[in-house]
Design an enzyme around this catalytic site. Structure first.
Site, PDB file in Angstrom:
ATOM      1  N   TRP A 192      33.436  31.745  29.095  1.00  0.00           N
ATOM      2  CA  TRP A 192      33.854  33.127  28.924  1.00  0.00           C
ATOM      3  C   TRP A 192      34.194  33.749  30.275  1.00  0.00           C
ATOM      4  O   TRP A 192      35.185  34.416  30.420  1.00  0.00           O
ATOM      5  CB  TRP A 192      32.753  33.967  28.261  1.00  0.00           C
ATOM      6  CG  TRP A 192      33.206  35.390  28.048  1.00  0.00           C
ATOM      7  CD1 TRP A 192      34.075  35.845  27.096  1.00  0.00           C
ATOM      8  CD2 TRP A 192      32.875  36.526  28.856  1.00  0.00           C
ATOM      9  NE1 TRP A 192      34.288  37.191  27.234  1.00  0.00           N
ATOM     10  CE2 TRP A 192      33.558  37.636  28.330  1.00  0.00           C
ATOM     11  CE3 TRP A 192      32.062  36.713  29.982  1.00  0.00           C
ATOM     12  CZ2 TRP A 192      33.463  38.913  28.868  1.00  0.00           C
ATOM     13  CZ3 TRP A 192      31.948  37.985  30.520  1.00  0.00           C
ATOM     14  CH2 TRP A 192      32.652  39.071  29.967  1.00  0.00           C
TER      15      TRP A 192
ATOM     16  N   GLU B 254      41.064  35.127  41.167  1.00  0.00           N
ATOM     17  CA  GLU B 254      39.598  35.096  41.187  1.00  0.00           C
ATOM     18  C   GLU B 254      39.044  34.112  40.166  1.00  0.00           C
ATOM     19  O   GLU B 254      39.536  34.019  39.036  1.00  0.00           O
ATOM     20  CB  GLU B 254      39.103  36.511  40.873  1.00  0.00           C
ATOM     21  CG  GLU B 254      37.610  36.680  40.756  1.00  0.00           C
ATOM     22  CD  GLU B 254      37.254  38.081  40.322  1.00  0.00           C
ATOM     23  OE1 GLU B 254      36.162  38.257  39.750  1.00  0.00           O
ATOM     24  OE2 GLU B 254      38.055  39.017  40.543  1.00  0.00           O
TER      25      GLU B 254
ATOM     26  N   ASP C 139      41.913  38.248  37.808  1.00  0.00           N
ATOM     27  CA  ASP C 139      40.697  37.491  37.515  1.00  0.00           C
ATOM     28  C   ASP C 139      40.967  36.487  36.394  1.00  0.00           C
ATOM     29  O   ASP C 139      41.313  36.866  35.276  1.00  0.00           O
ATOM     30  CB  ASP C 139      39.590  38.460  37.085  1.00  0.00           C
ATOM     31  CG  ASP C 139      38.234  37.780  36.936  1.00  0.00           C
ATOM     32  OD1 ASP C 139      38.156  36.553  37.132  1.00  0.00           O
ATOM     33  OD2 ASP C 139      37.261  38.485  36.628  1.00  0.00           O
TER      34      ASP C 139
ATOM     35  N   GLU D  33      34.915  45.168  45.326  1.00  0.00           N
ATOM     36  CA  GLU D  33      35.221  45.569  43.957  1.00  0.00           C
ATOM     37  C   GLU D  33      34.585  46.926  43.642  1.00  0.00           C
ATOM     38  O   GLU D  33      33.468  47.211  44.065  1.00  0.00           O
ATOM     39  CB  GLU D  33      34.695  44.522  42.975  1.00  0.00           C
ATOM     40  CG  GLU D  33      35.005  44.833  41.521  1.00  0.00           C
ATOM     41  CD  GLU D  33      34.547  43.750  40.560  1.00  0.00           C
ATOM     42  OE1 GLU D  33      35.057  43.705  39.427  1.00  0.00           O
ATOM     43  OE2 GLU D  33      33.679  42.930  40.949  1.00  0.00           O
TER      44      GLU D  33
ATOM     45  N   ARG E  86      32.630  36.031  46.830  1.00  0.00           N
ATOM     46  CA  ARG E  86      32.407  37.215  46.008  1.00  0.00           C
ATOM     47  C   ARG E  86      30.950  37.408  45.604  1.00  0.00           C
ATOM     48  O   ARG E  86      30.649  38.095  44.622  1.00  0.00           O
ATOM     49  CB  ARG E  86      33.288  37.154  44.757  1.00  0.00           C
ATOM     50  CG  ARG E  86      34.776  37.116  45.064  1.00  0.00           C
ATOM     51  CD  ARG E  86      35.591  37.586  43.879  1.00  0.00           C
ATOM     52  NE  ARG E  86      35.334  38.988  43.600  1.00  0.00           N
ATOM     53  CZ  ARG E  86      34.703  39.437  42.528  1.00  0.00           C
ATOM     54  NH1 ARG E  86      34.238  38.606  41.612  1.00  0.00           N
ATOM     55  NH2 ARG E  86      34.510  40.738  42.362  1.00  0.00           N
TER      56      ARG E  86
ATOM     57  N   GLU F 269      30.916  35.356  42.130  1.00  0.00           N
ATOM     58  CA  GLU F 269      30.110  36.416  41.544  1.00  0.00           C
ATOM     59  C   GLU F 269      28.905  35.874  40.776  1.00  0.00           C
ATOM     60  O   GLU F 269      27.921  36.590  40.584  1.00  0.00           O
ATOM     61  CB  GLU F 269      30.955  37.306  40.641  1.00  0.00           C
ATOM     62  CG  GLU F 269      31.442  36.681  39.364  1.00  0.00           C
ATOM     63  CD  GLU F 269      32.312  37.627  38.555  1.00  0.00           C
ATOM     64  OE1 GLU F 269      32.008  37.822  37.373  1.00  0.00           O
ATOM     65  OE2 GLU F 269      33.278  38.177  39.107  1.00  0.00           O
TER      66      GLU F 269
ATOM     67  N   TYR G 212      39.883  38.925  28.090  1.00  0.00           N
ATOM     68  CA  TYR G 212      38.931  39.395  29.086  1.00  0.00           C
ATOM     69  C   TYR G 212      39.578  40.461  29.980  1.00  0.00           C
ATOM     70  O   TYR G 212      40.718  40.338  30.413  1.00  0.00           O
ATOM     71  CB  TYR G 212      38.441  38.239  29.966  1.00  0.00           C
ATOM     72  CG  TYR G 212      37.732  38.752  31.199  1.00  0.00           C
ATOM     73  CD1 TYR G 212      36.431  39.232  31.122  1.00  0.00           C
ATOM     74  CD2 TYR G 212      38.405  38.850  32.416  1.00  0.00           C
ATOM     75  CE1 TYR G 212      35.807  39.772  32.226  1.00  0.00           C
ATOM     76  CE2 TYR G 212      37.784  39.382  33.527  1.00  0.00           C
ATOM     77  CZ  TYR G 212      36.487  39.839  33.435  1.00  0.00           C
ATOM     78  OH  TYR G 212      35.878  40.384  34.531  1.00  0.00           O
TER      79      TYR G 212
ATOM     80  N   ASN H 136      23.220  41.538  33.711  1.00  0.00           N
ATOM     81  CA  ASN H 136      23.860  41.951  32.472  1.00  0.00           C
ATOM     82  C   ASN H 136      23.614  40.956  31.334  1.00  0.00           C
ATOM     83  O   ASN H 136      23.933  39.778  31.441  1.00  0.00           O
ATOM     84  CB  ASN H 136      25.365  42.105  32.707  1.00  0.00           C
ATOM     85  CG  ASN H 136      26.066  42.852  31.593  1.00  0.00           C
ATOM     86  OD1 ASN H 136      25.438  43.333  30.659  1.00  0.00           O
ATOM     87  ND2 ASN H 136      27.380  42.955  31.705  1.00  0.00           N
TER      88      ASN H 136
ATOM     89  N   HIS I 156      38.562  34.286  35.484  1.00  0.00           N
ATOM     90  CA  HIS I 156      37.251  34.289  34.838  1.00  0.00           C
ATOM     91  C   HIS I 156      36.796  32.899  34.410  1.00  0.00           C
ATOM     92  O   HIS I 156      36.314  32.704  33.287  1.00  0.00           O
ATOM     93  CB  HIS I 156      37.202  35.276  33.670  1.00  0.00           C
ATOM     94  CG  HIS I 156      35.917  36.036  33.600  1.00  0.00           C
ATOM     95  ND1 HIS I 156      35.007  35.904  32.573  1.00  0.00           N
ATOM     96  CD2 HIS I 156      35.376  36.943  34.454  1.00  0.00           C
ATOM     97  CE1 HIS I 156      33.967  36.693  32.786  1.00  0.00           C
ATOM     98  NE2 HIS I 156      34.174  37.340  33.926  1.00  0.00           N
TER      99      HIS I 156
ATOM    100  N   ARG J  63      43.358  45.333  40.563  1.00  0.00           N
ATOM    101  CA  ARG J  63      43.325  44.124  39.748  1.00  0.00           C
ATOM    102  C   ARG J  63      44.090  44.375  38.460  1.00  0.00           C
ATOM    103  O   ARG J  63      43.934  45.424  37.836  1.00  0.00           O
ATOM    104  CB  ARG J  63      41.877  43.751  39.424  1.00  0.00           C
ATOM    105  CG  ARG J  63      41.711  42.370  38.820  1.00  0.00           C
ATOM    106  CD  ARG J  63      40.284  42.115  38.384  1.00  0.00           C
ATOM    107  NE  ARG J  63      40.025  42.684  37.056  1.00  0.00           N
ATOM    108  CZ  ARG J  63      38.900  42.455  36.358  1.00  0.00           C
ATOM    109  NH1 ARG J  63      37.944  41.697  36.876  1.00  0.00           N
ATOM    110  NH2 ARG J  63      38.735  42.998  35.175  1.00  0.00           N
TER     111      ARG J  63
END
Length: 401
Positions: free
Chosen positions: A401, A235, A209, A338, A282, A261, A159, A37, A211, A147
Protein backbone atom coordinates in the site's frame (compact mmCIF):
# COMPACT_ATOMS: atom_id res chain seq x y z
CA UNK A 1 17.04 18.54 37.08
CA UNK A 2 15.43 15.21 37.90
CA UNK A 3 12.38 13.81 36.09
CA UNK A 4 9.45 13.59 38.50
CA UNK A 5 6.66 12.45 36.19
CA UNK A 6 6.15 10.95 32.74
CA UNK A 7 2.68 10.36 31.32
CA UNK A 8 1.09 9.38 28.03
CA UNK A 9 -1.91 11.17 26.53
CA UNK A 10 -3.84 9.63 23.63
CA UNK A 11 -6.23 12.00 21.86
CA UNK A 12 -7.98 12.43 18.52
CA UNK A 13 -8.46 16.12 17.62
CA UNK A 14 -9.28 15.32 13.99
CA UNK A 15 -6.98 12.29 13.99
CA UNK A 16 -5.19 10.18 16.57
CA UNK A 17 -2.08 11.48 18.34
CA UNK A 18 0.01 10.02 21.15
CA UNK A 19 1.77 12.65 23.27
CA UNK A 20 4.38 12.03 25.94
CA UNK A 21 4.54 14.61 28.74
CA UNK A 22 7.67 14.68 30.94
CA UNK A 23 7.87 16.90 34.00
CA UNK A 24 10.86 17.75 36.18
CA UNK A 25 10.91 18.34 39.92
CA UNK A 26 11.34 22.06 39.37
CA UNK A 27 8.22 22.25 37.21
CA UNK A 28 9.64 22.30 33.67
CA UNK A 29 7.45 20.36 31.23
CA UNK A 30 8.57 18.85 27.94
CA UNK A 31 6.47 17.18 25.26
CA UNK A 32 7.21 14.61 22.56
CA UNK A 33 5.23 13.03 19.73
CA UNK A 34 4.77 9.23 19.89
CA UNK A 35 2.26 8.75 17.07
CA UNK A 36 2.44 5.65 14.88
CA UNK A 37 -0.50 5.86 12.48
CA UNK A 38 -2.78 2.83 12.78
CA UNK A 39 -0.75 1.34 15.66
CA UNK A 40 -0.99 4.21 18.16
CA UNK A 41 -1.91 2.14 21.20
CA UNK A 42 1.10 -0.15 20.79
CA UNK A 43 3.45 2.81 21.32
CA UNK A 44 1.28 4.22 24.11
CA UNK A 45 1.50 0.89 25.97
CA UNK A 46 5.24 0.58 25.36
CA UNK A 47 5.76 4.01 26.88
CA UNK A 48 3.28 3.70 29.72
CA UNK A 49 4.18 0.17 30.80
CA UNK A 50 7.90 -0.04 30.07
CA UNK A 51 9.55 3.35 29.51
CA UNK A 52 7.89 5.91 31.77
CA UNK A 53 8.75 4.05 35.01
CA UNK A 54 12.42 4.06 33.98
CA UNK A 55 12.50 7.83 33.51
CA UNK A 56 11.63 8.81 37.06
CA UNK A 57 14.59 10.37 38.91
CA UNK A 58 16.78 10.46 35.79
CA UNK A 59 18.58 13.72 34.98
CA UNK A 60 16.60 15.34 32.16
CA UNK A 61 19.74 17.03 30.86
CA UNK A 62 21.46 13.73 30.00
CA UNK A 63 19.69 13.38 26.67
CA UNK A 64 22.18 11.16 24.85
CA UNK A 65 22.70 8.93 27.87
CA UNK A 66 18.93 8.45 28.16
CA UNK A 67 18.72 7.64 24.45
CA UNK A 68 21.44 4.99 24.76
CA UNK A 69 19.87 3.64 27.94
CA UNK A 70 16.50 3.10 26.27
CA UNK A 71 17.96 1.77 22.99
CA UNK A 72 20.77 -0.50 24.15
CA UNK A 73 19.33 -1.28 27.55
CA UNK A 74 16.16 -2.88 26.19
CA UNK A 75 18.16 -5.53 24.24
CA UNK A 76 15.25 -5.78 21.74
CA UNK A 77 16.28 -2.92 19.47
CA UNK A 78 14.85 -0.95 16.59
CA UNK A 79 11.44 -1.35 15.01
CA UNK A 80 8.75 1.31 14.69
CA UNK A 81 7.18 0.87 18.12
CA UNK A 82 10.44 1.00 20.07
CA UNK A 83 11.98 3.83 18.05
CA UNK A 84 8.81 5.94 18.14
CA UNK A 85 8.70 5.60 21.93
CA UNK A 86 12.37 6.57 22.24
CA UNK A 87 11.78 9.50 19.89
CA UNK A 88 9.02 10.86 22.11
CA UNK A 89 11.31 10.79 25.14
CA UNK A 90 14.11 12.42 23.15
CA UNK A 91 11.92 15.27 21.88
CA UNK A 92 10.53 15.93 25.35
CA UNK A 93 14.03 16.11 26.87
CA UNK A 94 15.27 18.53 24.21
CA UNK A 95 12.15 20.59 24.92
CA UNK A 96 12.92 20.60 28.67
CA UNK A 97 16.57 21.55 28.24
CA UNK A 98 15.66 24.34 25.82
CA UNK A 99 13.07 25.76 28.20
CA UNK A 100 15.48 25.50 31.12
CA UNK A 101 18.17 27.34 29.16
CA UNK A 102 15.70 29.88 27.75
CA UNK A 103 16.72 28.93 24.20
CA UNK A 104 14.98 27.42 21.18
CA UNK A 105 16.17 23.90 20.38
CA UNK A 106 17.84 25.00 17.14
CA UNK A 107 20.22 27.15 19.20
CA UNK A 108 21.13 24.11 21.31
CA UNK A 109 21.90 22.24 18.08
CA UNK A 110 24.49 24.80 17.03
CA UNK A 111 22.33 27.55 15.61
CA UNK A 112 20.64 28.15 12.29
CA UNK A 113 22.52 27.79 9.00
CA UNK A 114 19.55 29.10 6.99
CA UNK A 115 16.83 31.68 7.49
CA UNK A 116 13.94 29.32 6.86
CA UNK A 117 12.98 25.77 5.91
CA UNK A 118 11.58 25.19 2.43
CA UNK A 119 8.54 22.91 2.60
CA UNK A 120 6.41 21.15 0.02
CA UNK A 121 2.65 20.89 0.02
CA UNK A 122 0.34 18.16 -1.29
CA UNK A 123 -1.81 18.76 -4.37
CA UNK A 124 -4.19 16.13 -5.68
CA UNK A 125 -7.24 15.73 -7.86
CA UNK A 126 -9.84 13.25 -9.00
CA UNK A 127 -8.81 14.13 -12.57
CA UNK A 128 -6.15 16.27 -14.24
CA UNK A 129 -8.31 19.41 -14.20
CA UNK A 130 -8.87 19.07 -10.46
CA UNK A 131 -5.17 18.38 -9.86
CA UNK A 132 -4.20 21.49 -11.81
CA UNK A 133 -6.63 23.59 -9.77
CA UNK A 134 -5.30 22.27 -6.47
CA UNK A 135 -1.70 22.69 -7.61
CA UNK A 136 -2.49 26.30 -8.54
CA UNK A 137 -4.04 26.88 -5.11
CA UNK A 138 -0.84 25.69 -3.43
CA UNK A 139 1.26 28.00 -5.60
CA UNK A 140 -1.04 30.89 -4.68
CA UNK A 141 -0.51 30.05 -0.99
CA UNK A 142 3.23 30.58 -1.49
CA UNK A 143 4.56 27.03 -1.80
CA UNK A 144 7.76 26.79 -3.82
CA UNK A 145 7.47 23.00 -4.07
CA UNK A 146 4.36 20.84 -4.50
CA UNK A 147 3.74 17.11 -4.61
CA UNK A 148 1.32 16.01 -7.35
CA UNK A 149 -0.98 12.97 -7.06
CA UNK A 150 -3.95 12.24 -9.30
CA UNK A 151 -6.64 9.58 -9.50
CA UNK A 152 -5.66 6.90 -12.01
CA UNK A 153 -8.33 6.32 -14.65
CA UNK A 154 -9.73 2.82 -14.28
CA UNK A 155 -9.12 2.52 -10.51
CA UNK A 156 -11.71 3.31 -7.84
CA UNK A 157 -9.17 4.79 -5.42
CA UNK A 158 -5.65 6.17 -5.67
CA UNK A 159 -3.13 6.84 -2.92
CA UNK A 160 -2.74 10.52 -2.06
CA UNK A 161 -6.03 11.62 -3.64
CA UNK A 162 -8.98 12.90 -1.67
CA UNK A 163 -12.46 12.80 -3.14
CA UNK A 164 -13.51 15.65 -0.84
CA UNK A 165 -11.58 17.85 1.59
CA UNK A 166 -8.18 17.05 3.06
CA UNK A 167 -6.68 13.66 2.24
CA UNK A 168 -7.04 11.19 5.11
CA UNK A 169 -6.19 7.55 4.31
CA UNK A 170 -6.89 6.11 7.77
CA UNK A 171 -10.46 5.31 8.67
CA UNK A 172 -12.89 2.68 9.88
CA UNK A 173 -12.69 -0.20 12.31
CA UNK A 174 -11.37 -2.42 9.50
CA UNK A 175 -8.81 -1.47 6.81
CA UNK A 176 -10.28 -0.28 3.52
CA UNK A 177 -9.55 -2.49 0.52
CA UNK A 178 -7.87 -0.48 -2.28
CA UNK A 179 -7.29 -1.93 -5.75
CA UNK A 180 -4.09 -1.43 -7.72
CA UNK A 181 -2.83 -1.94 -11.29
CA UNK A 182 0.79 -1.11 -12.07
CA UNK A 183 0.28 -0.92 -15.83
CA UNK A 184 -2.41 1.74 -15.57
CA UNK A 185 -0.22 3.76 -13.21
CA UNK A 186 2.94 3.61 -15.34
CA UNK A 187 1.01 4.76 -18.40
CA UNK A 188 -0.71 7.62 -16.57
CA UNK A 189 2.05 9.09 -14.38
CA UNK A 190 4.02 10.80 -17.21
CA UNK A 191 0.79 12.36 -18.52
CA UNK A 192 0.16 13.81 -15.06
CA UNK A 193 3.59 15.43 -14.87
CA UNK A 194 3.37 16.69 -18.46
CA UNK A 195 0.12 18.47 -17.59
CA UNK A 196 1.67 20.19 -14.58
CA UNK A 197 4.76 21.31 -16.47
CA UNK A 198 2.68 22.54 -19.41
CA UNK A 199 0.58 24.63 -17.03
CA UNK A 200 3.21 25.88 -14.56
CA UNK A 201 6.54 25.58 -16.34
CA UNK A 202 9.64 24.95 -14.27
CA UNK A 203 9.04 27.68 -11.70
CA UNK A 204 7.74 25.30 -9.01
CA UNK A 205 9.56 22.22 -7.72
CA UNK A 206 7.55 19.11 -8.66
CA UNK A 207 7.46 15.99 -6.48
CA UNK A 208 5.61 12.69 -6.71
CA UNK A 209 5.08 9.76 -4.32
CA UNK A 210 5.07 6.22 -5.77
CA UNK A 211 4.45 4.78 -2.28
CA UNK A 212 6.53 1.59 -2.50
CA UNK A 213 4.43 0.03 -5.28
CA UNK A 214 6.89 -0.89 -8.03
CA UNK A 215 9.55 -3.49 -8.70
CA UNK A 216 13.07 -2.14 -9.38
CA UNK A 217 12.64 -2.54 -13.16
CA UNK A 218 9.23 -0.86 -13.09
CA UNK A 219 10.67 1.98 -11.01
CA UNK A 220 13.52 2.36 -13.48
CA UNK A 221 10.99 2.63 -16.32
CA UNK A 222 9.04 5.26 -14.38
CA UNK A 223 12.15 7.26 -13.61
CA UNK A 224 13.13 7.39 -17.27
CA UNK A 225 9.64 8.41 -18.34
CA UNK A 226 9.69 11.30 -15.85
CA UNK A 227 13.10 12.68 -16.81
CA UNK A 228 11.70 15.30 -19.26
CA UNK A 229 9.72 16.89 -16.41
CA UNK A 230 12.65 17.77 -14.15
CA UNK A 231 11.26 16.14 -11.04
CA UNK A 232 12.54 17.32 -7.66
CA UNK A 233 12.17 13.65 -6.72
CA UNK A 234 10.20 10.47 -7.09
CA UNK A 235 9.50 9.15 -3.63
CA UNK A 236 9.56 5.56 -2.36
CA UNK A 237 9.64 3.89 -5.79
CA UNK A 238 10.05 0.35 -4.39
CA UNK A 239 9.49 -1.32 -1.00
CA UNK A 240 12.15 0.26 1.18
CA UNK A 241 13.34 -2.89 2.97
CA UNK A 242 15.39 -4.04 -0.05
CA UNK A 243 18.15 -1.47 -0.14
CA UNK A 244 20.04 -3.12 -3.02
CA UNK A 245 17.01 -2.65 -5.31
CA UNK A 246 17.87 1.03 -5.49
CA UNK A 247 21.12 0.22 -7.28
CA UNK A 248 19.08 -0.91 -10.29
CA UNK A 249 16.97 2.25 -10.25
CA UNK A 250 19.99 4.53 -9.82
CA UNK A 251 21.81 2.99 -12.80
CA UNK A 252 18.77 3.34 -15.06
CA UNK A 253 17.58 6.92 -14.52
CA UNK A 254 18.68 10.42 -13.54
CA UNK A 255 15.35 11.21 -11.86
CA UNK A 256 16.23 11.98 -8.20
CA UNK A 257 15.17 9.35 -5.68
CA UNK A 258 13.83 9.91 -2.15
CA UNK A 259 13.09 7.19 0.40
CA UNK A 260 13.01 6.53 4.12
CA UNK A 261 9.73 7.46 5.80
CA UNK A 262 9.31 3.88 7.08
CA UNK A 263 12.91 3.63 8.31
CA UNK A 264 13.58 3.56 12.04
CA UNK A 265 17.37 3.70 12.36
CA UNK A 266 20.61 4.58 10.66
CA UNK A 267 21.09 0.90 9.83
CA UNK A 268 17.96 0.89 7.65
CA UNK A 269 19.50 3.42 5.26
CA UNK A 270 23.25 2.83 5.64
CA UNK A 271 23.73 1.13 2.26
CA UNK A 272 21.45 3.56 0.45
CA UNK A 273 23.48 6.50 1.70
CA UNK A 274 27.03 5.13 1.52
CA UNK A 275 26.48 3.75 -2.01
CA UNK A 276 24.83 6.99 -3.14
CA UNK A 277 21.77 5.11 -4.40
CA UNK A 278 19.40 7.87 -3.24
CA UNK A 279 19.39 11.64 -3.35
CA UNK A 280 17.14 12.41 -0.34
CA UNK A 281 16.70 10.61 2.97
CA UNK A 282 13.14 10.92 4.31
CA UNK A 283 13.42 9.53 7.84
CA UNK A 284 11.19 11.32 10.33
CA UNK A 285 11.94 12.66 13.77
CA UNK A 286 9.16 10.59 15.32
CA UNK A 287 9.84 7.21 13.73
CA UNK A 288 13.65 7.32 13.70
CA UNK A 289 14.46 7.84 17.35
CA UNK A 290 14.01 11.56 17.79
CA UNK A 291 16.30 14.54 17.22
CA UNK A 292 19.34 12.73 18.63
CA UNK A 293 19.25 9.79 16.21
CA UNK A 294 17.90 11.65 13.19
CA UNK A 295 20.82 14.03 13.53
CA UNK A 296 23.18 11.04 13.20
CA UNK A 297 21.43 9.90 10.04
CA UNK A 298 21.67 13.37 8.53
CA UNK A 299 25.36 13.61 9.42
CA UNK A 300 26.06 10.31 7.64
CA UNK A 301 24.08 11.51 4.63
CA UNK A 302 26.09 14.74 4.49
CA UNK A 303 29.31 12.78 3.96
CA UNK A 304 27.89 11.22 0.78
CA UNK A 305 26.09 14.18 -0.74
CA UNK A 306 22.62 12.94 0.24
CA UNK A 307 20.21 15.66 1.31
CA UNK A 308 17.36 15.60 3.81
CA UNK A 309 13.67 15.49 2.97
CA UNK A 310 11.96 14.47 6.17
CA UNK A 311 8.54 12.86 6.33
CA UNK A 312 6.05 15.33 7.82
CA UNK A 313 2.44 14.26 7.33
CA UNK A 314 -0.55 15.35 9.39
CA UNK A 315 -0.55 11.98 11.19
CA UNK A 316 2.48 13.27 13.10
CA UNK A 317 1.51 15.92 15.60
CA UNK A 318 2.59 19.60 15.56
CA UNK A 319 5.22 18.61 18.14
CA UNK A 320 6.94 16.40 15.58
CA UNK A 321 6.76 19.08 12.90
CA UNK A 322 8.30 21.64 15.25
CA UNK A 323 11.12 19.24 16.20
CA UNK A 324 11.80 18.58 12.51
CA UNK A 325 11.96 22.31 11.76
CA UNK A 326 14.49 22.93 14.53
CA UNK A 327 16.77 20.22 13.13
CA UNK A 328 16.18 21.26 9.49
CA UNK A 329 17.27 24.77 10.34
CA UNK A 330 20.68 23.55 11.53
CA UNK A 331 21.84 20.81 9.12
CA UNK A 332 24.10 21.82 6.21
CA UNK A 333 22.67 19.14 3.86
CA UNK A 334 19.02 20.10 4.26
CA UNK A 335 16.95 19.56 1.13
CA UNK A 336 13.24 20.04 1.82
CA UNK A 337 10.63 19.32 4.49
CA UNK A 338 7.21 17.75 3.94
CA UNK A 339 4.28 19.77 5.26
CA UNK A 340 0.59 18.96 5.59
CA UNK A 341 -1.94 21.07 7.45
CA UNK A 342 -3.17 19.46 10.65
CA UNK A 343 -6.89 18.75 10.97
CA UNK A 344 -9.38 21.15 12.46
CA UNK A 345 -9.32 20.61 16.21
CA UNK A 346 -5.58 20.12 16.49
CA UNK A 347 -5.09 23.83 17.15
CA UNK A 348 -7.19 23.45 20.30
CA UNK A 349 -4.71 20.93 21.68
CA UNK A 350 -1.38 22.07 20.22
CA UNK A 351 -0.31 25.71 20.09
CA UNK A 352 2.84 26.24 18.04
CA UNK A 353 5.14 29.18 17.35
CA UNK A 354 6.07 27.89 13.86
CA UNK A 355 5.27 30.30 11.02
CA UNK A 356 4.95 29.89 7.23
CA UNK A 357 5.95 32.70 4.92
CA UNK A 358 6.93 32.82 1.22
CA UNK A 359 7.38 29.07 0.90
CA UNK A 360 9.46 28.70 4.06
CA UNK A 361 8.69 27.64 7.63
CA UNK A 362 10.51 28.81 10.74
CA UNK A 363 10.05 27.12 14.14
CA UNK A 364 10.17 30.42 15.98
CA UNK A 365 12.42 31.49 18.84
CA UNK A 366 10.36 30.38 21.83
CA UNK A 367 12.39 28.32 24.35
CA UNK A 368 12.36 24.59 23.69
CA UNK A 369 10.35 23.25 20.76
CA UNK A 370 7.89 26.13 20.81
CA UNK A 371 4.78 23.95 21.23
CA UNK A 372 2.31 24.14 24.10
CA UNK A 373 0.21 21.02 24.75
CA UNK A 374 -3.18 21.47 26.42
CA UNK A 375 -3.99 18.25 28.28
CA UNK A 376 -7.47 19.40 29.30
CA UNK A 377 -8.33 20.11 25.68
CA UNK A 378 -6.88 16.76 24.61
CA UNK A 379 -9.25 15.00 27.02
CA UNK A 380 -12.17 16.33 25.01
CA UNK A 381 -11.03 14.33 21.97
CA UNK A 382 -11.07 10.60 22.82
CA UNK A 383 -9.15 8.01 20.81
CA UNK A 384 -10.88 6.83 17.62
CA UNK A 385 -9.59 3.52 16.25
CA UNK A 386 -8.65 3.80 12.55
CA UNK A 387 -6.64 1.74 10.11
CA UNK A 388 -4.67 2.51 6.98
CA UNK A 389 -5.92 0.75 3.83
CA UNK A 390 -4.78 -2.60 2.49
CA UNK A 391 -3.87 -2.72 -1.20
CA UNK A 392 -4.82 -5.57 -3.56
CA UNK A 393 -4.02 -6.20 -7.21
CA UNK A 394 -6.79 -6.78 -9.72
CA UNK A 395 -6.44 -10.54 -9.14
CA UNK A 396 -7.11 -10.09 -5.40
CA UNK A 397 -3.58 -10.69 -4.09
CA UNK A 398 -2.19 -8.30 -1.47
CA UNK A 399 0.16 -5.62 -2.76
CA UNK A 400 2.20 -2.90 -1.04
CA UNK A 401 0.00 0.00 0.00
Amino acid sequence: MKISDARVVVSSPGRNYVTLVIETGDGVIGVGDATLNGRELAVAAYLRDHVCPLLIDRDARRITDTWEYLYRGAYWRRGPVTMTAIAAVDMALWDIVGKSAGLPVHQLLGGAVRDGVMVYGHASGTDLDALEADFSAHVDQGYLAVRAQCAIPGLDSTYGVSKSGAYEPAGGSRPAQDVWDTGLYLDFAPKMMARIRDSFGDRVHLLHDVHHRLSPIEAARLGRSLEPYRMFWMEDPTPAEDQSAFKIIREATTTPIAVGEVFNSIWDCQELITNRWIDYIRTSVTHAGGITHLRRIFSLAELYGVRTGSHGPSDLSPIAFAAALHLDLTVPNFGIQEHMNHPAGAEQVFDTSAEFRDGYFHPGDEPGLGVTFDEEAAARFPYNRKYLPVNRRLDGSVHDW
